[in-house]
Design a protein around this motif. Structure first.
Motif, short mmCIF file in Angstrom:
data_model
loop_
_atom_site.label_atom_id
_atom_site.label_comp_id
_atom_site.label_asym_id
_atom_site.label_seq_id
_atom_site.Cartn_x
_atom_site.Cartn_y
_atom_site.Cartn_z
N ASP A 82 -6.19 -0.91 1.49
CA ASP A 82 -7.28 -1.71 2.06
C ASP A 82 -7.21 -3.13 1.52
O ASP A 82 -7.15 -3.33 0.30
CB ASP A 82 -8.63 -1.07 1.71
CG ASP A 82 -9.79 -1.74 2.42
OD1 ASP A 82 -9.59 -2.22 3.55
OD2 ASP A 82 -10.89 -1.79 1.84
N ARG A 134 -10.31 -6.89 5.52
CA ARG A 134 -10.62 -5.75 6.38
C ARG A 134 -9.41 -5.27 7.19
O ARG A 134 -9.56 -4.80 8.32
CB ARG A 134 -11.78 -6.08 7.33
CG ARG A 134 -13.07 -6.42 6.62
CD ARG A 134 -13.58 -5.25 5.78
NE ARG A 134 -14.84 -5.55 5.12
CZ ARG A 134 -15.48 -4.71 4.30
NH1 ARG A 134 -14.95 -3.54 4.04
NH2 ARG A 134 -16.62 -5.05 3.74
N SER A 141 -7.81 -2.94 12.01
CA SER A 141 -8.44 -4.17 11.54
C SER A 141 -9.88 -4.21 12.00
O SER A 141 -10.22 -3.73 13.09
CB SER A 141 -7.68 -5.39 12.09
OG SER A 141 -8.32 -6.59 11.73
N SER A 191 -14.36 -4.53 10.66
CA SER A 191 -15.36 -4.07 9.69
C SER A 191 -16.28 -3.00 10.24
O SER A 191 -17.28 -2.66 9.62
CB SER A 191 -16.20 -5.27 9.21
OG SER A 191 -16.82 -5.91 10.32
N MET A 221 -12.74 1.63 9.34
CA MET A 221 -12.77 1.67 7.87
C MET A 221 -11.49 2.30 7.34
O MET A 221 -10.82 3.08 8.01
CB MET A 221 -13.96 2.52 7.39
CG MET A 221 -15.32 1.91 7.59
SD MET A 221 -16.60 2.91 6.79
CE MET A 221 -16.43 4.47 7.67
#
Length: 469
Positions: free
Chosen positions: A231, A235, A257, A259, A264
């Motif tokens: 990660d 994001r 990619s 948020s 996630m």
């Protein structure tokens, strides 16, 4: 009388630390042909006039002699630690007999009890741990250190890494650990035998400047690969497949990619060897409740083969009751989730996944306590049982034997396929919120929030052996 029988029945006297013991040659030889005791039993007849003196602890020898006689550990063993018993058994060459006797009974959650607590010597708050499914040995990450414990939970060593706080750990070889941290980039490979870092892998993409300093959130492995979820601060995330031999990146899986919930980074990864798929899940909670996804990838092609995103999937009656935690039973090819609002446990058949594969289990036992919601819950599958931690409570769901008519139906599961029981007692709730559960070696390992060490749960032994700490 047969000469061989008379030899094995011959009485032998030993003087251990000033205390006299009398036993037979056959008892001493039961420890193994290469043991010191077997060698003593093979002495010539003329050398038995005086007891053989052994300058060791007589009380521990009494325990080991009782073990050779009955194949059970007597209750007097409680006075000694496992390390003390192991050291003396190694001196006499009968450590294999001791190790076998110390193994726990087959784990049954219904009669399991807290048997021990493993507490690392320093930085006792556990940040991550990994249990060997076969022998139950465990590697514990505490702060930037890794401590190893063997199948008898005896401490085998501690190494210090350059990472300040290890948050993910996976044993990928007998002496090699893969570790990741939310505070340091990359996946690091350490040898617990030498304490040296033997490899490092980072996620890099020269064509995308946003890919740098990527942290590892979850690790899984197969026979030939390591899978790590990376990660980035911008994001961007993906799962890297790393070759176990070279410790180099072999493939990139599931790059995404954004948020939003559906993009996630996975917080959990599990590889299913029977299905050849990688299972990843992510969960987030906020003012409007829980949300997350479960995805299955085929590492050979890198393609997504199935996914569910909550809220947004499943029956309309369950909309808004997203899962709080997920686990996979690799042996049974089943997927389990705990619902965040209702606290219900649901099961899905991995061989028949679709838009709504879930069967929500119903508990009809009126004597059980009300569970309420499942927001702070964890679930773990082990030995065809499903263990659930709800706040500080620990419960087990066991498969109910199906009637012949039920076995023949199209669906493997019904609402009454599992029965729930509590593993712990009311007093156990005071030790704190359960954060992680893992099984291995017929033991259940439980880690609680801000508590030092890991609890070890075992089934009650009916063989006469006792647990020693």
């Amino acid at each position: 009388m047969d000469g061989r029988n008379s030899d094995t029945d011959r009485r032998i006297k030993l003087n251990v630390g000033g205390e006299l013991f009398q036993t037979t040659a056959s008892t001493l030889r039961s420890g193994g042909p290469d043991s010191l005791l077997a060698a003593l039993s093979n002495r010539t007849e003329s050398s038995f006039s005086d007891p053989v003196f052994i300058d060791r602890d007589p009380e521990i020898f009494s325990v080991l002699l009782s073990l050779l006689r009955s194949n059970r550990i007597p209750s007097t063993a409680r006075r000694f630690t496992k390390q003390e018993l192991a050291d003396e058994a190694a001196y006499y060459g009968i450590e294999s007999r001791l190790n076998s006797a110390l193994l726990p009974s087959p784990l049954s959650g219904i009669d399991a009890a807290l048997a021990d607590t493993i507490r690392p010597a320093s930085d006792g708050i556990v940040s991550a741990f990994d249990v060997d499914d076969g022998d139950g040995s465990v590697w514990i990450a505490h702060g930037g250190q890794i401590s190893g414990y063997d199948s008898n939970l005896t401490h085998t060593g501690t190494i210090r890494t350059h990472v300040d706080n290890i948050t993910a750990i996976r044993r990928i070889r007998p002496e090699i650990a893969a570790v990741g941290s939310e505070s340091a980039p990359g996946i690091h490979f350490y040898s617990l035998a030498s304490g040296v870092r033997v490899g490092f892998t980072d996620w890099r993409d020269p064509s995308d400047p946003r890919i740098y300093n990527a942290r590892v959130t979850a690790i899984a492995d197969s026979d030939d690969s390591v899978f790590a979820a990376f990660d980035c601060h911008h994001r961007e995330n993906c799962v890297l497949q790393v070759d176990k031999s070279s410790l180099k990146v072999a493939a990139e899986i599931g790059r995404q990619s954004g948020s939003s919930t559906k993009t996630m980074v996975p917080g959990n990864l599990t590889y299913l060897p029977a299905n050849g798929v990688l299972v990843g899940s992510a969960v987030a909670s906020g003012a409007f409740g829980f949300s997350g996804y479960i995805r299955l990838w085929d590492p050979r092609s890198g393609k997504l083969v199935w996914e569910t995103i909550e809220p947004g999937s499943g029956r309309s009656s369950r909309f808004g009751d997203s899962f709080a935690n997920v686990d996979v039973d690799a042996d049974e090819s089943t997927l389990f989730k705990v619902c965040s609002k209702s606290g219900d446990l649901a099961v899905a058949d991995l061989r028949k996944l679709g838009d709504d594969p879930w069967v929500y289990l119903i508990d009809k036992n009126p004597s059980l306590r009300n569970t309420g919601g499942g927001g702070n819950s964890v679930v773990h599958c082990y030995r065809k049982q499903v263990f659930v931690g709800r706040e500080g409570e620990l419960e087990v769901w066991s498969r109910v034997e199906e009637r012949e008519a039920d076995v023949e139906r199209e669906n493997r599961f019904s609402e009454e396929s599992y029965r729930r029981n509590y593993v712990d007692k009311v007093c156990d709730l005071e030790r704190g919120v359960i954060k992680k559960i893992e099984g291995g070696g017929d033991r259940l390992f439980v880690c609680r929030e801000d508590a030092e060490g890991i609890e070890v749960w075992e089934s009650s032994s009916f063989s006469g052996a006792v647990s020693v700490s």
